[in-house]
Design a protein around this motif. Structure first.
Motif, mmCIF file in Angstrom:
data_model
loop_
_atom_site.group_PDB
_atom_site.id
_atom_site.type_symbol
_atom_site.label_atom_id
_atom_site.label_comp_id
_atom_site.label_asym_id
_atom_site.label_seq_id
_atom_site.Cartn_x
_atom_site.Cartn_y
_atom_site.Cartn_z
ATOM 1 N N LEU A 149 0.836 -1.199 0.000
ATOM 2 C CA LEU A 149 0.000 0.000 0.000
ATOM 3 C C LEU A 149 0.871 1.249 0.000
ATOM 4 C CD1 LEU A 149 -2.762 -1.046 2.549
ATOM 5 C CD2 LEU A 149 -2.798 -1.245 0.062
ATOM 6 N N PRO A 150 0.351 2.350 -0.512
ATOM 7 C CA PRO A 150 1.138 3.593 -0.550
ATOM 8 C C PRO A 150 1.600 4.013 0.844
ATOM 9 C CG PRO A 150 -0.844 3.794 -1.899
ATOM 10 C CD PRO A 150 -0.975 2.508 -1.142
ATOM 11 N N ALA A 151 2.793 4.559 0.895
ATOM 12 C CA ALA A 151 3.351 5.003 2.178
ATOM 13 C C ALA A 151 2.527 6.128 2.792
ATOM 14 C CB ALA A 151 4.791 5.450 1.980
ATOM 15 N N SER A 152 1.748 6.802 1.972
ATOM 16 C CA SER A 152 0.929 7.914 2.476
ATOM 17 C C SER A 152 -0.256 7.434 3.315
ATOM 18 C CB SER A 152 0.401 8.743 1.293
ATOM 19 O OG SER A 152 -0.380 7.923 0.421
ATOM 20 N N ILE A 153 -0.565 6.138 3.254
ATOM 21 C CA ILE A 153 -1.679 5.585 4.024
ATOM 22 C C ILE A 153 -1.179 5.160 5.399
ATOM 23 C CG2 ILE A 153 -3.444 3.795 4.147
ATOM 24 C CD1 ILE A 153 -3.953 5.749 1.903
ATOM 25 N N ALA A 154 -1.703 5.766 6.437
ATOM 26 C CA ALA A 154 -1.345 5.364 7.806
ATOM 27 C C ALA A 154 -2.025 4.034 8.117
ATOM 28 C CB ALA A 154 -1.789 6.436 8.800
ATOM 29 N N GLN A 155 -1.268 3.102 8.690
ATOM 30 C CA GLN A 155 -1.818 1.783 8.993
ATOM 31 C C GLN A 155 -1.522 1.424 10.443
ATOM 32 O OE1 GLN A 155 -1.243 -1.384 5.978
ATOM 33 N NE2 GLN A 155 0.065 0.088 4.884
ATOM 34 N N ILE A 156 -2.564 0.986 11.165
ATOM 35 C CA ILE A 156 -2.375 0.506 12.530
ATOM 36 C C ILE A 156 -3.226 -0.743 12.733
ATOM 37 C CG2 ILE A 156 -1.862 2.782 13.505
ATOM 38 C CD1 ILE A 156 -4.718 2.797 14.649
ATOM 39 N N HIS A 157 -2.868 -1.530 13.709
ATOM 40 C CA HIS A 157 -3.674 -2.686 14.117
ATOM 41 C C HIS A 157 -4.649 -2.226 15.197
ATOM 42 C CE1 HIS A 157 -4.565 -6.604 16.062
ATOM 43 N NE2 HIS A 157 -4.426 -7.074 14.839
ATOM 44 N N SER A 158 -5.711 -2.979 15.370
ATOM 45 C CA SER A 158 -6.708 -2.619 16.389
ATOM 46 C C SER A 158 -6.081 -2.490 17.773
ATOM 47 C CB SER A 158 -7.831 -3.660 16.421
ATOM 48 O OG SER A 158 -7.332 -4.957 16.697
ATOM 49 N N ALA A 159 -5.015 -3.254 18.051
ATOM 50 C CA ALA A 159 -4.356 -3.169 19.354
ATOM 51 C C ALA A 159 -3.750 -1.794 19.595
ATOM 52 C CB ALA A 159 -3.266 -4.238 19.461
ATOM 53 N N GLU A 160 -3.459 -1.058 18.512
ATOM 54 C CA GLU A 160 -2.845 0.266 18.632
ATOM 55 C C GLU A 160 -3.869 1.392 18.608
ATOM 56 O OE1 GLU A 160 1.116 0.110 16.124
ATOM 57 O OE2 GLU A 160 -0.521 -0.900 15.040
ATOM 58 N N TYR A 161 -5.106 1.087 18.230
ATOM 59 C CA TYR A 161 -6.119 2.127 18.098
ATOM 60 C C TYR A 161 -6.542 2.653 19.468
ATOM 61 C CZ TYR A 161 -10.501 4.524 17.135
ATOM 62 O OH TYR A 161 -11.501 5.464 17.076
ATOM 63 N N ARG A 162 -6.616 3.975 19.589
ATOM 64 C CA ARG A 162 -7.069 4.602 20.834
ATOM 65 C C ARG A 162 -8.299 5.475 20.609
ATOM 66 N NH1 ARG A 162 -4.651 1.124 21.870
ATOM 67 N NH2 ARG A 162 -2.770 0.812 23.080
ATOM 68 N N ASN A 163 -8.262 6.312 19.591
ATOM 69 C CA ASN A 163 -9.396 7.195 19.315
ATOM 70 C C ASN A 163 -9.263 7.766 17.920
ATOM 71 O OD1 ASN A 163 -7.758 9.712 19.504
ATOM 72 N ND2 ASN A 163 -7.604 9.093 21.660
ATOM 73 N N ALA A 164 -10.305 8.429 17.465
ATOM 74 C CA ALA A 164 -10.328 8.962 16.106
ATOM 75 C C ALA A 164 -9.261 10.027 15.882
ATOM 76 C CB ALA A 164 -11.713 9.533 15.808
ATOM 77 N N ASP A 165 -8.912 10.772 16.925
ATOM 78 C CA ASP A 165 -7.988 11.889 16.766
ATOM 79 C C ASP A 165 -6.558 11.442 16.470
ATOM 80 O OD1 ASP A 165 -10.025 13.673 17.194
ATOM 81 O OD2 ASP A 165 -9.607 13.916 19.337
ATOM 82 N N GLN A 166 -6.212 10.176 16.768
ATOM 83 C CA GLN A 166 -4.846 9.733 16.502
ATOM 84 C C GLN A 166 -4.608 9.479 15.013
ATOM 85 O OE1 GLN A 166 -5.627 5.429 18.111
ATOM 86 N NE2 GLN A 166 -3.518 5.449 17.379
ATOM 87 N N LEU A 167 -5.682 9.384 14.237
ATOM 88 C CA LEU A 167 -5.561 9.122 12.808
ATOM 89 C C LEU A 167 -5.535 10.432 12.036
ATOM 90 C CD1 LEU A 167 -8.128 6.183 12.495
ATOM 91 C CD2 LEU A 167 -5.639 6.034 12.788
ATOM 92 N N PRO A 168 -4.833 10.465 10.909
ATOM 93 C CA PRO A 168 -4.802 11.699 10.118
ATOM 94 C C PRO A 168 -6.184 12.055 9.601
ATOM 95 C CG PRO A 168 -3.846 9.854 8.897
ATOM 96 C CD PRO A 168 -4.038 9.380 10.303
ATOM 97 N N ALA A 169 -6.362 13.317 9.297
ATOM 98 C CA ALA A 169 -7.638 13.772 8.738
ATOM 99 C C ALA A 169 -7.935 12.998 7.457
ATOM 100 C CB ALA A 169 -7.584 15.267 8.465
ATOM 101 N N GLY A 170 -9.210 12.748 7.235
ATOM 102 C CA GLY A 170 -9.600 11.989 6.056
ATOM 103 C C GLY A 170 -10.468 10.804 6.422
ATOM 104 N N GLU A 171 -10.772 10.010 5.424
ATOM 105 C CA GLU A 171 -11.623 8.848 5.645
ATOM 106 C C GLU A 171 -10.807 7.642 6.097
ATOM 107 O OE1 GLU A 171 -14.039 8.387 2.121
ATOM 108 O OE2 GLU A 171 -14.673 10.499 2.186
ATOM 109 N N VAL A 172 -11.491 6.702 6.749
ATOM 110 C CA VAL A 172 -10.814 5.568 7.371
ATOM 111 C C VAL A 172 -11.404 4.264 6.851
ATOM 112 C CG1 VAL A 172 -10.130 4.477 9.547
ATOM 113 C CG2 VAL A 172 -10.531 6.953 9.469
#
Length: 421
Positions: A149-172
């Motif tokens: 996948l493109p390097a511009s796409i942030a990727q995390i596992h559910s174990a790392e997810y905390r809240n919506a604000d930790q993800l970059p702006a945009g759709e998920v």
């Protein structure tokens, strides 16, 4: 190192979660010396691998760890993350386990005298018997296609997810619709994020039905006490995905169809990435239909129980779909979409490479009967469906621990009698 000149314990427990501490509790009750080894901190997963709005999906009254039942004022509610951590801290304080934290077990293997050598990051210890209470969720699963996948796409596992604000702006894009995937998709949706959800084959169930929590009905019906040997799938049930539902805001159903009406984009199973496009299986409709069949099937079983027992309850109902996919969307051009991040919610794989014992099946999963393996002195505790559906929950792990500790105590007694003869 000379095996005769290292610390020795009758029992070593590997893992300091609720399973390991439940075993420690019962060993203390029987006066059996032991040591608990934990590579992080006791109960760490509940703090470090859960999102901010995480809460239990089973009612608080089911929290019944050994000597530490739920004592709050909301037995039918669902503890939030900070309440769960406080409950577990209270359990640890009561058990007061002989635990060493920050110690990684590198290998467990046989000793020449018939016991076990436990090699750790803090030195070696030996044991007559070993309880593996590290669970089965060790390595977060992220598919190899993620590497393309493109390097511009942030990727995390559910174990790392905390809240919506930790993800970059945009759709998920959330991949996977089991308990974590469905709840994380909801969390992002409620936070106002545009969510795309790749749906899997997870079943779902109602939160409340005919005036009571579905968990309460199922408990009364004996579902949580059914031994794995009596389940129609036998040991195959251990591979099943848990039903998705939530305890959030007092508890409610999770209905992916309702999310779709509210703007969430649903797809079938994510199967590949080619030439800039995510490819999905054309199985969204069948997955949603199967989840609803399970939902209605559970409710029908409750209806039967109510009728046979002559229980007064509100009238029955059948869920009917509130949304149907107009078509199966089998691809998505990632570059032209507004997706900036992906949350992988496709589970974990076990890693027992450190355990040198012939106790695994061809898939690398432990073979046991109620936690007792064919290798004398090796036990497993805290696995889903170790003995019953409740085995992986706060309500039944203590019962499993008591059974294993009774077996340990009997074996130690036999060993003492043999040495005295």
């Amino acid at each position: 190192m000379n095996e005769n000149h290292i610390e020795h314990y009758p029992v070593v427990i590997i893992g300091g979660g609720q399973a390991g501490l439940s075993a420690s509790y019962h060993l203390r009750q029987q006066g059996i010396a032991h040591l608990v080894l934990e590579k992080n901190r006791a109960m760490h997963a509940w703090e470090s691998q859960r999102w901010d709005n995480f809460c239990l999906v089973t009612p608080n009254w089911q929290c019944d760890l050994p000597g530490h039942p739920y004592s709050g004022d909301d037995p039918d509610g669902f503890m939030k993350k900070d309440e769960i951590l406080a409950y577990l801290a209270g359990f640890r304080a009561k058990v007061d386990p002989p635990i060493r934290e920050g110690v990684t077990v590198r290998r467990v293997g046989p000793r020449t005298d018939g016991g076990f050598l436990v090699a750790t990051s803090a030195g070696d210890v030996s044991a007559d018997q070993v309880v593996v209470a590290s669970g089965g969720y060790h390595e977060p699963i992220i598919p190899r296609l993620a590497e393309r996948l493109p390097a511009s796409i942030a990727q995390i596992h559910s174990a790392e997810y905390r809240n919506a604000d930790q993800l970059p702006a945009g759709e998920v894009l959330v991949v996977g619709s089991g308990q974590s995937g469905a709840q994380i998709a909801e969390d992002l949706h409620l936070a106002g994020r545009k969510v795309h959800l790749a749906v899997g084959n997870a079943p779902r169930c109602a939160r409340f039905y005919r005036g009571r929590d579905v968990v309460t009905w199922l408990a009364d019906m004996g579902y949580y006490d059914m031994p794995v040997e009596q389940h129609p799938l036998r040991e195959g049930v251990r591979d099943n995905t848990n039903h998705y539902v939530t305890g959030r805001d007092g508890g409610r159903d999770i209905d992916l169809r309702k999310f779709a009406l509210e703007g969430m984009q649903l797809y079938g199973l994510l199967r590949d990435y080619e030439e800039g496009r995510l490819l999905f299986a054309p199985d969204l409709r069948s997955s949603l239909d199967e989840a609803d069949r399970t939902y209605n099937g559970i409710n029908a079983a409750i209806d039967k129980h109510i009728a046979e027992a002559g229980i007064e309850a509100p009238p029955p109902s059948v869920y009917t779909p509130v949304w149907e996919p107009a078509s199966e969307r089998e691809s998505l051009d990632l570059a032209s979409s507004a997706i900036t991040s992906i949350v992988w919610c496709i589970g974990y794989r076990p890693d027992f490479r450190w355990l040198d014992a012939p106790v695994f099946n061809g898939a690398g999963h432990p073979q046991h009967r109620r936690g007792i393996t064919a290798r004398e002195g090796i036990y497993f505790l805290g696995l889903p469906w170790l003995h019953t559906w409740g085995s992986g929950r706060f309500g039944s792990v203590g019962r499993d621990a008591a059974f294993i500790v009774d077996h340990i105590a009997a074996r130690l007694t036999r060993a003492g009698q043999d040495s005295a003869a």
